[in-house]
Write a protein that holds these residues in place. Sequence first.
Motif, short mmCIF file in Angstrom:
data_model
loop_
_atom_site.label_atom_id
_atom_site.label_comp_id
_atom_site.label_asym_id
_atom_site.label_seq_id
_atom_site.Cartn_x
_atom_site.Cartn_y
_atom_site.Cartn_z
N TYR A 23 -8.63 9.95 -1.47
CA TYR A 23 -7.71 10.99 -2.18
C TYR A 23 -8.49 12.28 -2.09
O TYR A 23 -9.79 12.53 -1.58
CB TYR A 23 -8.20 10.76 -3.72
CG TYR A 23 -7.95 9.33 -4.43
CD1 TYR A 23 -6.78 8.97 -4.56
CD2 TYR A 23 -8.88 8.37 -4.37
CE1 TYR A 23 -6.41 7.96 -5.18
CE2 TYR A 23 -8.56 6.88 -4.85
CZ TYR A 23 -7.27 6.76 -5.40
OH TYR A 23 -6.92 5.61 -6.04
N ALA B 99 -12.02 8.99 -13.76
CA ALA B 99 -12.01 8.09 -12.49
C ALA B 99 -12.59 6.56 -12.86
O ALA B 99 -12.33 5.65 -12.42
CB ALA B 99 -12.65 8.86 -11.47
N ASN C 249 -11.41 2.79 -12.84
CA ASN C 249 -11.95 1.63 -12.00
C ASN C 249 -12.38 0.43 -12.88
O ASN C 249 -11.89 -0.81 -12.29
CB ASN C 249 -13.49 2.08 -11.33
CG ASN C 249 -13.31 2.44 -10.00
OD1 ASN C 249 -12.24 2.61 -9.33
ND2 ASN C 249 -14.49 2.20 -9.39
N ILE D 138 -14.70 -2.70 -7.57
CA ILE D 138 -14.22 -1.87 -6.90
C ILE D 138 -15.36 -0.80 -7.28
O ILE D 138 -15.81 -0.66 -8.17
CB ILE D 138 -13.17 -1.14 -7.95
CG1 ILE D 138 -11.76 -2.33 -8.18
CG2 ILE D 138 -12.06 -0.15 -7.38
CD1 ILE D 138 -10.67 -1.96 -8.91
N ILE E 141 -15.95 3.57 -6.24
CA ILE E 141 -15.40 4.89 -5.84
C ILE E 141 -16.50 5.84 -5.64
O ILE E 141 -17.35 6.01 -6.42
CB ILE E 141 -14.46 5.20 -6.86
CG1 ILE E 141 -13.59 6.69 -6.66
CG2 ILE E 141 -14.96 5.53 -8.44
CD1 ILE E 141 -12.40 6.91 -7.34
N TYR E 142 -16.42 6.91 -4.81
CA TYR E 142 -17.47 7.75 -4.14
C TYR E 142 -16.83 9.00 -3.84
O TYR E 142 -15.82 9.38 -3.34
CB TYR E 142 -18.08 7.05 -2.77
CG TYR E 142 -18.24 5.64 -3.13
CD1 TYR E 142 -19.61 4.88 -3.74
CD2 TYR E 142 -17.41 4.47 -2.83
CE1 TYR E 142 -19.74 3.81 -4.00
CE2 TYR E 142 -17.65 3.19 -2.84
CZ TYR E 142 -18.62 2.68 -3.50
OH TYR E 142 -18.83 1.40 -3.78
N GLN F 3 -12.21 5.33 -2.32
CA GLN F 3 -12.04 3.98 -3.34
C GLN F 3 -12.23 2.79 -2.51
O GLN F 3 -11.27 2.81 -1.81
CB GLN F 3 -11.17 4.24 -4.18
CG GLN F 3 -11.04 3.15 -5.36
CD GLN F 3 -10.18 3.70 -6.49
OE1 GLN F 3 -9.09 4.14 -6.14
NE2 GLN F 3 -10.33 3.62 -7.84
N THR G 28 -3.44 -2.67 -4.02
CA THR G 28 -4.10 -1.46 -3.81
C THR G 28 -3.01 -0.14 -4.10
O THR G 28 -3.37 0.95 -4.68
CB THR G 28 -4.45 -1.28 -2.31
OG1 THR G 28 -5.17 -2.44 -2.08
CG2 THR G 28 -5.23 -0.11 -1.83
N PHE H 81 -3.97 6.45 -10.12
CA PHE H 81 -5.07 7.11 -10.08
C PHE H 81 -4.30 8.76 -9.96
O PHE H 81 -4.88 9.40 -10.46
CB PHE H 81 -5.91 6.83 -8.96
CG PHE H 81 -7.18 7.81 -9.12
CD1 PHE H 81 -8.26 6.89 -9.58
CD2 PHE H 81 -7.35 8.73 -8.34
CE1 PHE H 81 -9.40 7.74 -9.56
CE2 PHE H 81 -8.42 9.55 -8.37
CZ PHE H 81 -9.77 8.83 -8.87
N TYR I 59 -3.60 5.06 1.60
CA TYR I 59 -4.18 3.79 1.63
C TYR I 59 -3.92 2.75 2.77
O TYR I 59 -3.01 3.08 3.35
CB TYR I 59 -4.03 2.76 0.42
CG TYR I 59 -2.61 2.08 0.24
CD1 TYR I 59 -2.74 0.79 0.74
CD2 TYR I 59 -1.38 3.00 0.12
CE1 TYR I 59 -1.58 0.18 0.69
CE2 TYR I 59 -0.15 2.06 0.18
CZ TYR I 59 -0.23 0.73 0.51
OH TYR I 59 1.01 0.12 0.67
#
Length: 222
Positions: free
Chosen positions: A23, A101, A105, A116, A118-119, A183, A200, A207, A217
């Motif tokens: 993202y 977020a 998730n 899942i 997310i970073y 993600q 996905t 999102f 993705y």
Amino acid sequence: MEIQISPNLANLIPDFKLGIIEYKNITVGPSPQMLIGRLQMHQESTFFELENKNVTDLPGIQEWRKIFKLTGKDPNRYRHSAEALFRRVQKQNFLSSVQSAIDLNNFFSLQYQVPIGIYDCEKLSGPVTIRIGQENEEYLGLNGRLNSLHHLIVSSDQQGPFGSPFVDSERSPVTENTKNALQIIYLRPSTTQENAERLTESLMKMFIQFHGGEATYHIQGC
């Protein structure tokens, strides 16, 4: 961002696959009431579905427990994050809203029975490798504990491991300051390519609906 699955992990689990979403220019904040309501309703319906059932009978939970066994981690002591969510819901210890977020998730993790992560991309450096944790590797997790990563599947960059389907580290979580995010959907190996892409893409579109920005993705693995 360059992402690869280590040969050792690919050889151990030939059908191992990930949904990878990147993202850009997103806005993370308090969850809108629509998302809070959907998360609450999904937990309530899941609670009733689990009456007189074991969480470990759910196919997604079962499949990821087998993966932990294959890598050498006891799934009874180290429960993957999706199983941990279901066990909370079964006890009516429902998840409260954290931020948009994280809430999304959790919603998708419950819906698809998969871990899942997310970073925040700004807190990562260099290419990311998905591999099996080595002896003496550890990090302080979002559970507030120092977690041994030996035999766990981990996501690792040039600084070392930062994520896992067990629990993520406190180094790179998405916050309300995050603009660019990575993600990782730890898909069931039994998932077909078509269904992996559908799942996905569905998560990515929702999102973006809540956070704006742009996204791409792909499916990593066989």
